[in-house]
Design a protein around this motif. Structure first.
Motif, PDB file in Angstrom:
ATOM      1  N   THR A  84       0.829  -1.206   0.000  1.00  0.00           N
ATOM      2  CA  THR A  84       0.000   0.000   0.000  1.00  0.00           C
ATOM      3  C   THR A  84       0.863   1.255   0.000  1.00  0.00           C
ATOM      4  O   THR A  84       0.627   2.197  -0.775  1.00  0.00           O
ATOM      5  N   ALA A  85       1.855   1.300   0.898  1.00  0.00           N
ATOM      6  CA  ALA A  85       2.713   2.478   1.003  1.00  0.00           C
ATOM      7  C   ALA A  85       3.411   2.788  -0.313  1.00  0.00           C
ATOM      8  O   ALA A  85       3.482   3.943  -0.746  1.00  0.00           O
ATOM      9  N   GLU A 102      -8.356   4.547  -4.084  1.00  0.00           N
ATOM     10  CA  GLU A 102      -8.944   3.216  -4.257  1.00  0.00           C
ATOM     11  C   GLU A 102      -8.039   2.134  -3.661  1.00  0.00           C
ATOM     12  O   GLU A 102      -8.512   1.183  -3.032  1.00  0.00           O
ATOM     13  N   VAL A 103      -6.749   2.281  -3.875  1.00  0.00           N
ATOM     14  CA  VAL A 103      -5.802   1.322  -3.303  1.00  0.00           C
ATOM     15  C   VAL A 103      -5.864   1.360  -1.770  1.00  0.00           C
ATOM     16  O   VAL A 103      -5.827   0.317  -1.108  1.00  0.00           O
ATOM     17  N   SER A 104      -5.986   2.544  -1.211  1.00  0.00           N
ATOM     18  CA  SER A 104      -6.050   2.695   0.243  1.00  0.00           C
ATOM     19  C   SER A 104      -7.233   1.931   0.819  1.00  0.00           C
ATOM     20  O   SER A 104      -7.097   1.187   1.802  1.00  0.00           O
ATOM     21  N   THR A 105      -8.404   2.097   0.226  1.00  0.00           N
ATOM     22  CA  THR A 105      -9.607   1.424   0.711  1.00  0.00           C
ATOM     23  C   THR A 105      -9.501  -0.084   0.561  1.00  0.00           C
ATOM     24  O   THR A 105      -9.823  -0.845   1.476  1.00  0.00           O
ATOM     25  N   THR A 106      -9.021  -0.514  -0.599  1.00  0.00           N
ATOM     26  CA  THR A 106      -8.887  -1.955  -0.855  1.00  0.00           C
ATOM     27  C   THR A 106      -7.935  -2.611   0.134  1.00  0.00           C
ATOM     28  O   THR A 106      -8.207  -3.708   0.648  1.00  0.00           O
ATOM     29  N   SER A 107      -6.833  -1.945   0.432  1.00  0.00           N
ATOM     30  CA  SER A 107      -5.832  -2.534   1.320  1.00  0.00           C
ATOM     31  C   SER A 107      -6.374  -2.734   2.732  1.00  0.00           C
ATOM     32  O   SER A 107      -6.072  -3.739   3.385  1.00  0.00           O
ATOM     33  N   ALA A 165       0.395   3.475   7.184  1.00  0.00           N
ATOM     34  CA  ALA A 165       1.176   3.507   5.942  1.00  0.00           C
ATOM     35  C   ALA A 165       0.552   4.456   4.926  1.00  0.00           C
ATOM     36  O   ALA A 165       1.259   5.192   4.219  1.00  0.00           O
ATOM     37  N   ILE A 166      -0.775   4.476   4.852  1.00  0.00           N
ATOM     38  CA  ILE A 166      -1.467   5.364   3.916  1.00  0.00           C
ATOM     39  C   ILE A 166      -1.228   6.824   4.296  1.00  0.00           C
ATOM     40  O   ILE A 166      -0.903   7.666   3.444  1.00  0.00           O
ATOM     41  N   VAL A 167      -1.383   7.122   5.582  1.00  0.00           N
ATOM     42  CA  VAL A 167      -1.189   8.501   6.054  1.00  0.00           C
ATOM     43  C   VAL A 167       0.237   8.964   5.788  1.00  0.00           C
ATOM     44  O   VAL A 167       0.473  10.079   5.297  1.00  0.00           O
ATOM     45  N   ARG A 168       1.231   8.104   6.067  1.00  0.00           N
ATOM     46  CA  ARG A 168       2.629   8.484   5.848  1.00  0.00           C
ATOM     47  C   ARG A 168       2.933   8.676   4.364  1.00  0.00           C
ATOM     48  O   ARG A 168       3.709   9.554   3.992  1.00  0.00           O
ATOM     49  N   ARG A 250      -4.412  -7.437  -7.032  1.00  0.00           N
ATOM     50  CA  ARG A 250      -3.304  -8.058  -7.763  1.00  0.00           C
ATOM     51  C   ARG A 250      -2.033  -7.216  -7.632  1.00  0.00           C
ATOM     52  O   ARG A 250      -0.938  -7.744  -7.410  1.00  0.00           O
ATOM     53  N   ASN A 251      -2.179  -5.915  -7.739  1.00  0.00           N
ATOM     54  CA  ASN A 251      -1.014  -5.035  -7.618  1.00  0.00           C
ATOM     55  C   ASN A 251      -0.441  -5.034  -6.202  1.00  0.00           C
ATOM     56  O   ASN A 251       0.773  -5.015  -6.013  1.00  0.00           O
ATOM     57  N   LEU A 252      -1.337  -5.042  -5.210  1.00  0.00           N
ATOM     58  CA  LEU A 252      -0.886  -5.110  -3.816  1.00  0.00           C
ATOM     59  C   LEU A 252      -0.091  -6.390  -3.572  1.00  0.00           C
ATOM     60  O   LEU A 252       0.934  -6.378  -2.887  1.00  0.00           O
ATOM     61  N   LEU A 253      -0.574  -7.485  -4.136  1.00  0.00           N
ATOM     62  CA  LEU A 253       0.109  -8.766  -3.949  1.00  0.00           C
ATOM     63  C   LEU A 253       1.435  -8.806  -4.703  1.00  0.00           C
ATOM     64  O   LEU A 253       2.412  -9.383  -4.215  1.00  0.00           O
ATOM     65  N   LYS A 254       1.466  -8.194  -5.888  1.00  0.00           N
ATOM     66  CA  LYS A 254       2.702  -8.197  -6.670  1.00  0.00           C
ATOM     67  C   LYS A 254       3.841  -7.508  -5.932  1.00  0.00           C
ATOM     68  O   LYS A 254       4.996  -7.938  -6.004  1.00  0.00           O
TER      69      LYS A 254
END
Length: 470
Positions: A84-85, A102-107, A165-168, A250-254
């Protein structure tokens, strides 16, 4: 040090007030709140250890072993937080806030489900895991109790790590620092109440420390979530929260799985080495816990610099500013090595009084001083990995550090620790020498990788389904 930081090249990050308004942040501006935040995290762990040391050395060892196991699970949570970061930072660098949100919410949704499953497994199989670790029988009751309480709700830490991690990544490192201050205050108050039982309250010992830890983490997550909603407009969406968009997952996992793989390998190798140390007895195990608690303060400087550098390089890679990213990593590495060496020397100078804060056992103090001396060599080597690996990850080069990490940890650290520490009988000193060999070998290899600049081909474009390229 502040003057040197402020002279370093800055990077443009999004401002909270407007999508089109930008603000300049230097490495120092990002790093000092991260340093304070991580310092307070260390203090939280040391507060547990220090307060428990007034209660029982055996309780310290029991909690130390349980935390060794829980830390492995937390690393597994970290693969989503790490991904995520990096992804959020690169999307922000590419000026694509919609995808970043969108990535933030999904994570958060993914890590909640994953965290709940691992927490349940840790609660159910805690006794079997501790037995497999070879923990001394005298430590089992307290270690088991702590693991069930803290490990059973470890998903709270998964959510806290992800939200922080999102906030930072948005550059608001001060906010997570303030939350950590509050968590530490609550944790210390809770420890005092449950360990010392003021005003006739019941003394709960290890159980009380576990309860205090859980409560402080839960409240910390709630506050970080509120900050995220206020700081970043549209950062969380109920529609995305329950839709689980596969391209983001998929991107988070990659990125996340390979990134966490290196840390997971490290923690599992440490579990094996802890098994070696447990065979040396409770005194050796307690010495390890006290020594590593002190080492965390030395490590902290390189950790903070590495995290700050990761944020900057993520933004620079997203903006395709590769020359600036390359220079940023090298400057950060030099700074981390100098500070790590200096702090190791300072801690060795004051090693005896520092150990006496925790214990009066002369055997623990004598061996502990030797280990701190070896730390003067160990920590600069670790600085290579903390700074360069974070830089490689931020640029999208996440697989290579994992492959080298696994090869070095299991090919060098674990076998050399056994040969020197157990077979030849050098004990903890032999094990620390194994750590030195591992960290320096990996660090030099990582630096060669960074200097090759192959990572320039691995940053993503602003297309949501193209994150890493082979």
């Amino acid at each position: 040090m502040k003057k040197r930081f402020t002279q370093l090249r800055s990077v443009t990050l999004p401002s909270k007030s407007s999508k089109n308004t930008k603000k300049k942040l230097t490495l120092f501006a990002l790093t000092w709140p991260i340093f304070i935040e991580f310092l307070l995290h260390m203090l939280m762990g040391n507060a547990d250890t220090l307060m428990l040391s007034q209660y029982s050395d055996k309780s310290v060892a029991a909690v130390g072993v349980s935390n060794q196991i829980i830390s492995v699970v937390i690393v597994m949570f970290g693969f989503i937080a790490t991904g995520t970061a990096i992804i959020v930072a690169q999307y922000l660098g590419a000026d694509d806030e919609k995808q970043a949100n969108e990535v933030s919410t999904t994570s958060l949704s993914v890590n909640f489900i994953f965290g709940a499953l691992l927490s349940l497994a840790l609660f159910i199989f805690s006794e079997q895991i501790l037995v497999a670790m070879g923990i001394p029988e005298e430590l089992m009751p307290e270690a088991l109790s702590y693991m069930k309480i803290v490990g059973g709700v470890a998903f709270i830490q998964a959510l806290l790590m992800t939200a922080s991690a999102i906030v930072r990544s948005h550059g608001f490192t001060k906010d997570t620092m303030y939350v950590t201050i509050g968590m530490n205050i609550l944790n210390v108050i809770g420890n005092y109440i449950f360990i010392f039982g003021p005003f006739g309250l019941p003394v709960l010992g290890v159980d009380g420390v576990a309860i205090s830890t859980v409560i402080s983490r839960l409240l910390g997550f709630i506050v970080v979530l509120i900050i995220l909603q206020k700081r970043v407009k549209g950062s969380l969406s109920l529609k995305v929260l329950f839709s689980f968009p596969m391209h983001h997952i998929r991107n988070l996992l990659k990125i996340g799985i390979p990134s966490a793989g290196e840390q997971l390998s490290y923690n599992t190798s440490q579990m094996v080495i802890t098994f070696y140390i447990a065979s040396l007895g409770t005194i050796a195990l307690t010495t390890k816990v006290y020594t590593q608690n002190l080492m965390l303060f030395i490590l902290l400087f390189a950790v903070a610099i590495g995290q700050g550098t990761q944020i900057l390089i993520g933004h620079l890679a997203g903006a395709k500013k590769f020359d600036e990213a390359y220079t940023r990593c090298i400057k950060s590495l030099k700074l981390a090595i100098i500070i790590s060496f200096s702090m190791g020397a300072i801690f060795y100078t004051f090693a005896e009084p520092l150990f006496r804060i925790f214990t009066s056992n002369e055997d623990i103090i004598t061996v502990g001083k030797s280990l701190i001396f070896l730390t003067i060599i160990l920590e600069p080597g670790r600085a290579f990995n903390l700074v360069v690996i974070n830089s490689l990850r931020a640029a999208g080069d996440v697989k290579f550090p994992v492959y080298m990490g696994i090869a070095s940890m299991w090919g060098l650290s674990v076998p050399i620790a056994y040969v020197l520490g157990i077979y030849f009988g050098y004990g903890l000193v032999g094990i620390w020498i194994a750590f030195i060999i591992d960290e320096w070998f990996r660090g030099i290899i990582m630096l060669i990788r960074w200097r090759s600049r192959v990572w320039e081909n691995k940053s993503f474009t602003n297309k949501p389904d193209v994150l890493l390229e082979k």
